[in-house]
Design a protein around this motif. Structure first.
Motif, PDB file in Angstrom:
ATOM      1  N   ALA A 122       0.827  -1.208   0.000  1.00 28.97           N
ATOM      2  CA  ALA A 122       0.000   0.000   0.000  1.00 28.97           C
ATOM      3  C   ALA A 122       0.864   1.262   0.000  1.00 28.97           C
ATOM      4  O   ALA A 122       0.579   2.226  -0.725  1.00 28.97           O
ATOM      5  CB  ALA A 122      -0.946  -0.011   1.206  1.00 28.97           C
ATOM      6  N   ILE A 123       1.939   1.254   0.797  1.00 21.73           N
ATOM      7  CA  ILE A 123       2.828   2.415   0.852  1.00 21.73           C
ATOM      8  C   ILE A 123       3.564   2.592  -0.467  1.00 21.73           C
ATOM      9  O   ILE A 123       3.717   3.711  -0.976  1.00 21.73           O
ATOM     10  CB  ILE A 123       3.820   2.264   2.021  1.00 21.73           C
ATOM     11  N   ALA A 124       4.019   1.473  -1.058  1.00 23.44           N
ATOM     12  CA  ALA A 124       4.708   1.547  -2.354  1.00 23.44           C
ATOM     13  C   ALA A 124       3.788   2.129  -3.419  1.00 23.44           C
ATOM     14  O   ALA A 124       4.222   2.926  -4.262  1.00 23.44           O
ATOM     15  CB  ALA A 124       5.189   0.159  -2.771  1.00 23.44           C
ATOM     16  N   CYS A 125       2.517   1.765  -3.375  1.00 24.19           N
ATOM     17  CA  CYS A 125       1.558   2.307  -4.333  1.00 24.19           C
ATOM     18  C   CYS A 125       1.418   3.814  -4.151  1.00 24.19           C
ATOM     19  O   CYS A 125       1.389   4.569  -5.129  1.00 24.19           O
ATOM     20  CB  CYS A 125       0.207   1.618  -4.169  1.00 24.19           C
ATOM     21  N   GLY A 126       1.345   4.271  -2.891  1.00 23.48           N
ATOM     22  CA  GLY A 126       1.253   5.708  -2.637  1.00 23.48           C
ATOM     23  C   GLY A 126       2.480   6.454  -3.133  1.00 23.48           C
ATOM     24  O   GLY A 126       2.376   7.524  -3.732  1.00 23.48           O
ATOM     25  N   LEU A 127       3.671   5.876  -2.915  1.00 23.87           N
ATOM     26  CA  LEU A 127       4.907   6.496  -3.385  1.00 23.87           C
ATOM     27  C   LEU A 127       4.951   6.540  -4.910  1.00 23.87           C
ATOM     28  O   LEU A 127       5.380   7.531  -5.508  1.00 23.87           O
ATOM     29  CB  LEU A 127       6.119   5.722  -2.855  1.00 23.87           C
ATOM     30  N   ARG A 128       4.493   5.469  -5.535  1.00 26.09           N
ATOM     31  CA  ARG A 128       4.498   5.422  -6.999  1.00 26.09           C
ATOM     32  C   ARG A 128       3.566   6.480  -7.591  1.00 26.09           C
ATOM     33  O   ARG A 128       3.901   7.155  -8.564  1.00 26.09           O
ATOM     34  CB  ARG A 128       4.068   4.025  -7.456  1.00 26.09           C
ATOM     35  N   LEU A 129       2.393   6.651  -6.990  1.00 27.47           N
ATOM     36  CA  LEU A 129       1.436   7.642  -7.472  1.00 27.47           C
ATOM     37  C   LEU A 129       1.963   9.061  -7.262  1.00 27.47           C
ATOM     38  O   LEU A 129       1.796   9.929  -8.125  1.00 27.47           O
ATOM     39  CB  LEU A 129       0.094   7.456  -6.765  1.00 27.47           C
ATOM     40  N   ALA A 130       2.615   9.289  -6.109  1.00 28.92           N
ATOM     41  CA  ALA A 130       3.185  10.615  -5.854  1.00 28.92           C
ATOM     42  C   ALA A 130       4.282  10.928  -6.868  1.00 28.92           C
ATOM     43  O   ALA A 130       4.366  12.038  -7.402  1.00 28.92           O
ATOM     44  CB  ALA A 130       3.735  10.680  -4.434  1.00 28.92           C
ATOM     45  N   ARG A 131       5.132   9.943  -7.146  1.00 28.14           N
ATOM     46  CA  ARG A 131       6.202  10.146  -8.132  1.00 28.14           C
ATOM     47  C   ARG A 131       5.623  10.406  -9.517  1.00 28.14           C
ATOM     48  O   ARG A 131       6.115  11.259 -10.265  1.00 28.14           O
ATOM     49  CB  ARG A 131       7.115   8.921  -8.175  1.00 28.14           C
TER      50      ARG A 131
END
Length: 271
Positions: A122-131
């Motif tokens: 879930a955190i990786a998905c949030g980081l990917r979307l922010a990037r």
């Protein structure tokens, strides 16, 4: 007298004021809200034990969340409000919902390790979307690189991470070994989300199709839809496996294109 709700300003305080909001501006936002409802409903269904319906709801949420922006562009209804809504919905539908449904199905059996795997995804998905949002403003990026995502896109990550569930519905029963394997797999998909792996998107040059390919493409889409309706979990499992093969093809295509562009630049300098 002011009403109980603030007026809807689709373009924010700095944008043009619209006295009456056209329906076309509301439709994409409604799709986004429905996507959030589907994702959250999928979480509830998963913890109630209705896992097949839960997975379908999460996939529906991912589909709706992936098309709302396209609908907005088709209707010429893009807005700042819609962009913010879409960003908030993405983390729910592509990160939180798949992780929790997977946790309810198999990761819970791995105890704390399963919860760590779900959180990391879930955190990786949030980081990917922010990037992704930040990279939209990169004006120095070469035009040809617009054909590639950096890391696997969030909708694909949401569909891929649920592969252990698809396999379970095909007939592979969960057990201690599979629970541990599912944890490793979930973390691996999370790393693919935030990696610099070039993944072909076709956004910049894939808007047109040669005439002789139109009918085969239409038949292929119909065939896939029929397989999905008749053999849902087998088709989804095969699609996830084939997507990993597609990643290898994307990396090789990117390397060839990068070499070609570098050769063009070198020849231009020589001239």
């Amino acid at each position: 007298m002011a009403g109980p709700f603030a007026p809807f300003e689709p373009h924010g305080n700095g944008g043009p004021r619209i006295r009456e909001i056209p329906l076309r501006l509301i439709v994409p936002n409604l799709i986004t809200v429905l996507a959030i409802c589907a994702g959250l409903s999928g979480i509830r269904l998963a913890f109630e034990g209705r896992l097949e319906t839960a997975v379908l709801m999460v996939l529906l949420a991912a589909f709706l969340d992936a098309v709302d922006g396209r609908v907005a562009r088709m209707l010429k209804a893009t807005s700042k409000f819609g962009a913010q809504m879409d960003s908030l919905a993405d983390i729910v539908n592509f990160g939180v919902a798949p992780a929790l449904v997977l946790y309810a199905y198999i990761l819970e059996g791995a105890g704390a390790l399963g919860w760590i795997a779900a959180l990391l995804f879930a955190i990786a998905c949030g980081l990917r979307l922010a990037r992704f949002n930040v990279m939209l403003d990169d004006e120095d990026k070469p035009a040809w690189q617009g054909d590639y995502f950096v890391g696997i896109p969030a909708p694909a990550g949401a569909a891929l991470v649920m592969l252990p569930i698809y396999l379970g519905f095909v007939g592979i029963e969960p057990g201690p070994t599979l629970e541990l394997a599912a944890c490793v797999y979930t973390i691996a998909v999370g790393f693919l989300l935030i990696s610099r792996l070039p993944v072909y998107s076709g956004k910049a040059s894939g808007s047109r199709v040669r005439r002789e390919l139109v009918i085969p493409i239409m038949l292929g889409v119909v065939l896939y839809a029929l397989l999905l309706a008749s053999f849902t979990w087998v088709t989804l499992s095969a699609s996830a496996v084939l997507y990993f093969g597609f990643l290898i093809v994307s990396v090789r295509a990117y390397a060839r294109r990068a070499a070609q562009e570098e050769a063009k630049q070198e020849s231009g300098k020589e001239e």
